[in-house]
Design an enzyme around this catalytic site. Structure first.
Site, PDB file in Angstrom:
ATOM      1  N   ARG A 143       0.821  -1.219   0.000  1.00 62.16           N
ATOM      2  CA  ARG A 143       0.000   0.000   0.000  1.00 62.16           C
ATOM      3  C   ARG A 143       0.849   1.261   0.000  1.00 62.16           C
ATOM      4  NH1 ARG A 143      -5.358  -0.664   1.817  1.00 62.16           N
ATOM      5  NH2 ARG A 143      -5.331   1.496   2.498  1.00 62.16           N
ATOM      6  N   GLU A 197      -2.189  -0.065 -22.060  1.00 61.20           N
ATOM      7  CA  GLU A 197      -1.877  -0.815 -20.846  1.00 61.20           C
ATOM      8  C   GLU A 197      -0.424  -1.316 -20.880  1.00 61.20           C
ATOM      9  OE1 GLU A 197      -2.923  -1.188 -18.013  1.00 61.20           O
ATOM     10  OE2 GLU A 197      -2.011  -3.029 -17.272  1.00 61.20           O
ATOM     11  N   GLU A 220       5.875   1.907 -15.479  1.00 60.99           N
ATOM     12  CA  GLU A 220       5.908   1.768 -14.021  1.00 60.99           C
ATOM     13  C   GLU A 220       6.906   0.714 -13.556  1.00 60.99           C
ATOM     14  OE1 GLU A 220       2.167   0.723 -12.102  1.00 60.99           O
ATOM     15  OE2 GLU A 220       1.645  -0.595 -13.754  1.00 60.99           O
TER      16      GLU A 220
END
Ligand code: M6R
Length: 588
Positions: free
Chosen positions: A27, A465, A472
């Site tokens: 997270r 995509e 990333e």
């Protein structure tokens, strides 16, 4: 974004918390900290780095005390420094706080508190909460009242948890998740069920403005008027249990390979749930679809499928742009909200707006206990198991499979296709059997500055995509382009050895895409072709197995995921934890 965990019980809190933080680290992962209460002393250790590293340098594990809170941070306000890491204390060290979210009016509050004599140690917005609590603790000896008064001052979104010297843990939330875990040997308070699932599957999902106060025996819930409230205890199953890397070096490659099973599984939607989804869509006049990042790309592909297969027009709106669109969303509309986590703030905000306009909400989620699932009229689970890698991989193909199933059921008979579990035959095994060719390509191209990915029609969202994965994971600039658009500008970027990946299986887009390839090849581009059919134009050929043409988008993303993973390794980047990112983006 950040993860929060609190524990009060019979065990040593810090060792429980360290393990919980490791599970939730996806997270947010720029710094970590733990505070415990030992007798009447608050102890605090924190630093920049990942949980494992900070644990071994600061011995977080050994902190004494059976009450504790912990936090991993994803920086919003204030740099990535030890002082900005959570938990934060007040001036008196009587209270210590962890926070997830953004306090919009923190500067104003901080200025006032400084004038009153408070001394701030960090640049974060979160620290104001500790000092506000300090102020109200001087006025009231009731923790509940202190929390209520503190929250009255806060604008923004928050979930925060505090330890009080008196031996209580208290927490509350507004637009950020906070969940209680009720165990035999202690109780938990966490931003994610993963924080406590190893110890208990009994959870209470707090509503906005709920206040919880935990002591060694009790879990007490209150509303903002100070009245007791009760919330149902949910049994969280799963699914969520499977979170180790198995034989793989990283979650990301494990999850890419899991697609052999997760894609067919995602097609196996419970028929009642599927029918409800179909009914919601077919009874609506206007169909809007929203999502962020990868989930937005699923939405874009759904637009082509809705139109091509079911002859239904849809409007796709990126979640972060939703509030700026004056779309005619009303009681005759359905908003299909797509989100792996079900916690993305931009998606939840779009849903809130759509609900205000009385639209129905159909969500497509991986986490069925998420805020999004709970806000929806109906949700369909993509059923791919926990996705720990920050880059979405198996959740993307599972979202597509779910959308295919819904859309297929909206087709009049002659346009629907076989969506049985065998429709991929051996194709997924063939693609995933051996990564070595993709690893070799990664080695050859690892030093390039730019990569372009071209696709036409429903291969275009896959190009977008694919470029997101390369950016990333490998930190290489990548751009997805609709193949026919290159002559309208991007061709100017092509020079000798520019890398262009082309999605070109043999379907109705094949020859048009080939024209674009010729245009680039004649200007020096190096072409990586992804297709079932080889061509002289390709410098590298990634062979796709033959499947029903409509299914190509689901399988053609897989080689790009694998390529991105190996590019990350070749560039010494950690594919599971891309820099500056977090798995669950719970701030707007
Ligand atoms: O959990 P969600 O699907 O709502 O997340 C949306 C995006 O934040 C997410 O897809 C993000 O773009 C991923 N890092 C992409 O790999």
């Amino acid at each position: 974004m950040c993860s929060i965990i609190g524990y009060i019980g019979k065990c040593m809190a810090a060792s429980v918390i360290v393990e919980s933080l490791k599970k939730m680290e996806y997270r947010g992962y720029d710094s970590v900290g733990i505070a415990t209460l030992e007798r009447d002393r608050i102890l605090l250790r924190k630093d920049v780095g990942k949980v494992m590293d900070v644990d071994s340098s600061l011995q977080l594990n050994n902190m004494p005390g059976q009450i504790g809170i912990g936090h991993t941070r994803w920086a919003t306000h204030g740099g990535i420094t030890k002082l900005n890491a959570h938990p934060h204390t007040d001036c008196t060290n009587n209270v210590v706080v962890v926070h997830n979210g953004i306090i919009d009016n923190y500067q104003q509050l901080k200025d006032t508190l400084i004038k009153q004599g408070h001394i701030f140690k960090s640049q974060t917005d979160s620290e104001v909460i500790a000092h506000l609590i300090e102020t109200y603790l001087k006025k009231f000896d009731d923790v509940k009242k202190v929390i209520i008064e503190t929250c009255k001052q806060l604008c923004g979104s928050y979930a925060f948890v505090a330890i009080f010297k008196s031996g209580l843990i208290a927490g509350t939330r507004l637009d950020e998740p906070l969940i209680i875990g009720m165990g035999n040997d202690g109780n938990f308070i966490s931003s994610d069920v993963l924080g406590f699932l190893e110890y208990t599957d009994k959870a209470i999902f707090l509503d906005n403005h709920d206040i919880v106060i935990l002591d060694h025996q009790h879990v007490n819930l209150f509303d903002f008027n100070g009245n007791s409230v009760s919330r149902p205890i949910t049994q969280v199953a799963w699914e969520l249990g499977d979170i180790d890397k198995g034989k793989y070096a990283h979650y990301t490659i494990k999850e890419i390979h899991q697609q052999k099973n997760s894609i067919p599984m995602a097609f196996q939607i419970d028929p009642i749930s599927l029918q409800k989804a179909v009914d919601l869509v077919s009874s609506s006049k206007n169909i809007f679809i929203t999502g962020s990042g990868t989930s937005y790309h699923s939405a874009l592909l759904a637009k082509y499928l809705f139109y091509k297969s079911a002859k239904i027009r849809t409007e796709i709106i990126m979640s972060s742009e939703f509030e700026y669109m004056s779309a005619p969303i009303d009681e005759n509309s359905v908003l299909i909200a797509i989100s792996q986590s079900g916690e993305t703030a931009d998606v939840l905000n779009s849903v809130k707006i759509a609900k205000e306009h009385k639209a129905k909400i159909l969500s497509i989620v991986n986490i069925s206990t998420s805020s999004l699932a709970r806000l929806s009229d109906h949700y369909v689970s993509i059923n791919c198991g926990p996705e720990m890698g920050v880059a979405a991989t198996k959740s993307f193909t599972a979202q597509l499979a779910t959308l295919y199933s819904i859309i297929n059921n909206l087709c009049v008979n002659e346009r629907s296709v076989d969506m049985s579990i065998n429709m991929f035959g051996n194709a997924l095994n063939e693609i995933l059997i051996d990564d070595s060719y993709l690893e070799k390509i990664a080695e050859d191209i690892k030093s390039v500055q730019d990569i372009y990915i071209l696709g036409k029609s429903f291969h275009y969202p896959i190009a977008l995509e694919g470029s997101l994965k390369i950016k990333e994971l490998a930190y290489i600039h990548a751009e997805g382009i609709a193949a026919g658009e290159i002559k309208h500008g991007p061709l100017a970027m092509i020079e000798l050895n520019t890398i262009v990946i082309v999605l070109n299986p043999e379907d109705e887009t094949y020859y048009d895409t080939l024209h674009s390839i010729h245009e680039m090849k004649s200007r020096g581009a190096k072409i990586i072709g992804i297709s079932n059919k080889n061509n002289d134009m390709y410098d590298y050929f990634i062979k796709l197995p033959l499947v029903n043409k409509i299914l190509y988008p689901i399988i053609e993303i897989i080689p790009i995921q694998i390529l991105s993973y190996y590019l990350a390794l070749k560039k010494d980047a950690n594919p599971d934890y891309p820099r500056n990112l977090a798995k669950s983006v719970t701030v707007k």
